[in-house]
Scaffold this active site. Sequence first.
Site, short mmCIF file in Angstrom:
data_model
loop_
_atom_site.label_atom_id
_atom_site.label_comp_id
_atom_site.label_asym_id
_atom_site.label_seq_id
_atom_site.Cartn_x
_atom_site.Cartn_y
_atom_site.Cartn_z
N THR A 103 46.42 7.08 -42.19
CA THR A 103 45.49 7.29 -41.08
C THR A 103 46.24 8.05 -39.99
OG1 THR A 103 44.30 5.25 -41.59
CG2 THR A 103 43.97 6.18 -39.39
N LYS A 178 37.09 7.29 -40.91
CA LYS A 178 37.97 6.12 -40.92
C LYS A 178 38.12 5.56 -39.51
CE LYS A 178 41.15 3.11 -42.13
NZ LYS A 178 42.42 3.45 -42.77
N LYS A 254 18.02 -13.19 -28.25
CA LYS A 254 17.81 -14.62 -28.08
C LYS A 254 19.11 -15.39 -28.28
CE LYS A 254 15.96 -17.00 -31.46
NZ LYS A 254 17.03 -17.99 -31.81
#
Length: 305
Positions: A103, A178, A254
């Site tokens: 990466t 990525k 909610k």
Amino acid sequence: MGRSDGSTTIVGCIGLGAMGAPMATQLLDRPGPLVVCDARPEAVAPFVDAGAISVPTPGDVAARASVISVTVLDDAQVRDVVTGPDGLLSTARPGTVIAVHSTISDTTAVDLARICADAGVELVDAPVSGGAPGAQQGRLAVMVGGSDDAFTVVWEPFGYFADLVVHAGPVGAGTRMKLARNLLHFVSFTAAAEAQRLAEASGLDIRALGKVVRHTDAITGGAGAIMLRDTTAVIVDGDPWFPILSHVRTLGEKDLALALDLGARLDVDLPLALRALADLGNGLGVGPGEASSTVGNPTCSKENA
């Protein structure tokens, strides 16, 4: 992912660490030679014992292999592997495809692809998702940025360590995908830490909560369950997605309001929950619902029960 049983393409693997080693191990089952390279002899030895060819430098890998997987630490190491004195480009033949699984910055991938193209070599950025367990099981997801031709070449060998190989787009797109995926991953971890604080303050067993989260995410798909549209544009009334995601928003608002009310009573700060209550409806494309008006002063009412 289908697997060819007759390919003779020679594949090389550079970097046999926590991710690279299990990925390369899967490639041992592939027909055709496997060439491996790592600075640590102890990392290479098991592959040699299993029949792989060990070479000392990335240049030696490129002299033999035509598809080369690079799984090293960071941008600097990737640059050195590709363009260094003994790097891949010192020997790579035209038509070679270099796949960077690390990466790195998308701009680094684009820059290196341009340099490689001058030598007739294609570079694809191909980061993976699924961690070491996914690599060990051959179940990684690979996000490939590169040309159609390069994707066709890498699809077959990647199928040995991945069961999802996506062509994200041109060079750089794999890394951008990525980064988007990991943004969700680590923001989710931060949200998990916030949920644990609320659970702990409530006197709950947070390990039991973890079991519930893992169990139900495996069924529902977790956050990926809403990532089915091809755009983030506002959804107009009458669109088939409108009632589905409006229902998700109503339930989410909610539950977030109830969690914020619990946090207020226990004096637990829940900044991500507060932000989620404000942004959920717009993020889903259907606009805020009634419960989002409780932002800043969440209360539990009969209407929220």
